[in-house]
Design an enzyme around this catalytic site. Sequence first.
Site, PDB file in Angstrom:
ATOM      1  N   ARG A  73      -2.643  -2.154  -3.553  1.00  0.00           N
ATOM      2  CA  ARG A  73      -3.897  -1.445  -3.337  1.00  0.00           C
ATOM      3  C   ARG A  73      -3.897  -0.188  -4.209  1.00  0.00           C
ATOM      4  NH1 ARG A  73      -5.977   2.054   1.751  1.00  0.00           N
ATOM      5  NH2 ARG A  73      -8.071   2.354   0.927  1.00  0.00           N
ATOM      6  N   ARG A 105     -10.902  14.984   6.067  1.00  0.00           N
ATOM      7  CA  ARG A 105     -11.728  15.324   4.899  1.00  0.00           C
ATOM      8  C   ARG A 105     -13.116  15.752   5.335  1.00  0.00           C
ATOM      9  NH1 ARG A 105     -10.850   9.770   1.953  1.00  0.00           N
ATOM     10  NH2 ARG A 105      -8.868   9.519   2.990  1.00  0.00           N
ATOM     11  N   HIS A 136     -13.080   2.247  -0.436  1.00  0.00           N
ATOM     12  CA  HIS A 136     -13.044   1.264   0.669  1.00  0.00           C
ATOM     13  C   HIS A 136     -13.812   0.004   0.286  1.00  0.00           C
ATOM     14  CE1 HIS A 136     -12.672   4.731   3.846  1.00  0.00           C
ATOM     15  NE2 HIS A 136     -11.475   4.294   3.493  1.00  0.00           N
ATOM     16  N   LYS A 184       3.467   0.745   3.055  1.00  0.00           N
ATOM     17  CA  LYS A 184       3.070  -0.299   4.009  1.00  0.00           C
ATOM     18  C   LYS A 184       3.127  -1.623   3.285  1.00  0.00           C
ATOM     19  CE  LYS A 184      -0.445   2.284   6.397  1.00  0.00           C
ATOM     20  NZ  LYS A 184      -1.856   2.382   6.567  1.00  0.00           N
ATOM     21  N   GLU A 189      -8.155  -5.490   4.949  1.00  0.00           N
ATOM     22  CA  GLU A 189      -8.079  -5.200   3.520  1.00  0.00           C
ATOM     23  C   GLU A 189      -6.922  -5.952   2.861  1.00  0.00           C
ATOM     24  OE1 GLU A 189      -8.456  -1.047   4.826  1.00  0.00           O
ATOM     25  OE2 GLU A 189      -9.473  -0.695   2.925  1.00  0.00           O
ATOM     26  N   HIS A 208     -17.510   1.807   7.789  1.00  0.00           N
ATOM     27  CA  HIS A 208     -16.049   1.743   7.859  1.00  0.00           C
ATOM     28  C   HIS A 208     -15.575   3.100   8.374  1.00  0.00           C
ATOM     29  CE1 HIS A 208     -11.936   0.673   6.151  1.00  0.00           C
ATOM     30  NE2 HIS A 208     -11.842   1.968   6.419  1.00  0.00           N
ATOM     31  N   GLY A 225     -10.472   1.680  12.425  1.00  0.00           N
ATOM     32  CA  GLY A 225      -9.927   2.188  13.695  1.00  0.00           C
ATOM     33  C   GLY A 225     -10.954   2.729  14.676  1.00  0.00           C
ATOM     34  N   VAL A 226     -11.809   3.636  14.233  1.00  0.00           N
ATOM     35  CA  VAL A 226     -12.819   4.213  15.120  1.00  0.00           C
ATOM     36  C   VAL A 226     -13.947   3.193  15.339  1.00  0.00           C
ATOM     37  CG1 VAL A 226     -14.469   6.109  15.418  1.00  0.00           C
ATOM     38  CG2 VAL A 226     -12.263   6.536  14.296  1.00  0.00           C
ATOM     39  N   ASN A 267       0.880  -1.169   0.000  1.00  0.00           N
ATOM     40  CA  ASN A 267       0.000   0.000   0.000  1.00  0.00           C
ATOM     41  C   ASN A 267       0.916   1.217   0.000  1.00  0.00           C
ATOM     42  OD1 ASN A 267      -1.896   1.971   0.432  1.00  0.00           O
ATOM     43  ND2 ASN A 267      -2.869   0.966   2.182  1.00  0.00           N
TER      44      ASN A 267
END
Length: 395
Positions: free
Chosen positions: A90, A240, A179, A16, A383, A207, A329-330, A9
């Site tokens: 990705r 964003r 996503h 990554k 992912e 997501h 994450g959240v 990625n």
Amino acid sequence: MSQTVLVLNSGSSSLKYQLLQPDTGASLAHGIVERIGEEASSAVLTFGDREIRRDGRIADHEAALRTAFDLFAEAGQRLDSLGLVAVGHRVVHGGQRLYRPTVVDDAVLDQLRELAPLAPLHNPPAVLGIKVARRVLPELPHVAVFDTAFFHALPAAASTYAIDRDLAARWQIRRYGFHGTSHQYVSQQAADFLGAPLESLNQIVLHLGNGASGSAIAGGRPVDTTMGLTPMEGLVMGTRSGDIDPGVISYLWRTAGMGVEDIEVMLNRRSGMYGLAGEIDFRILHQRIESGDEDARLAYEVYVHRLRKYIGAYLAILGHTDVVTFTAGVGENDARVRRDALTGLATLGIEIDEHLNESPTRGARLISADKSPTSVLVIPTNEELAIARACLTVI
Ligand code: ADP
């Protein structure tokens, strides 16, 4: 030995990577190279319980990838002895034509380059990552897996902007959604968790990471999603804006003397939670709210308001939903966001169990009350695994 896939990625200043076994789902190694091109670059590899780190300037993406391989060697591992059969990349935007996992050759790379204007912040680094990786690992197939793929099948009513249709057709303007790898993976995991066929379920998937998007899925097919031509539309995100009146853009251009790039950077990097509260990490935002910080409170309220608005919209589009799933994450970690997104929806068939919601358990879990007709789930997204599996379908 099981086959493995290296998933890359590539961001503008980071790379990554993860080495996975698609059949078992096991992750053998993962790592990141950060601040590429700066003096203080860093590279980390985690292999089993070993973490190997190297600090110091890494000039470019090719050097970053070679450094990652050096770290593998330092860990006593050689990629060619680990069953590597493909490299998965990705890629955020596939435009109208690229949506299936695609083995990259020179012609595909040219097509990807042409898509840069559709995703100026995301696609060029991915193209660079592919170029470099093909040079470093020329004997392996390189597969591009697109964030837009799953939503290629959106119904026209959801994918079409109500603008001049000739202009839209000429410039490939539609709602693509992003996503997608995560929404598809998580919706399948949700069906598996509930022991129900994917085809039998209406689902809402949320997501919520630094980037955030929601989707409505009926019988495994996407019916709507919050992101559009670019990953800017929809929910409020870390940096964003999500939805704004398009009039804001021309207004800023005309009255504030901002150029198109200034506006784009503002909407992508200086908006969302960061724009409202100067912070994107929800753990810190909650601490600030508790200590009476009004900016953090307003940012959180705007975030939750938008999230609830889309949940309501997707309930109306689906008629009913069997399951609402939180991920990223959240979504995976923030019990308050999950609670505030769904509180007061009992009359719509959604009731969370406070105790289950707050449990520190990891992994896929049910957090709805026994009497809730709609199941509410938390499911970790993966992912990289979905990309690795997509690679095997085309090599
Ligand atoms: P990305 O879109 O960059 O992949 P992630 O899905 O990793 O983002 O989400 C990162 C975000 O998740 C962080 O910015 C932070 O707001 C949030 N987060 C991570 N851990 C927690 C936690 N324990 N509690 C609340 N929020 C968290």
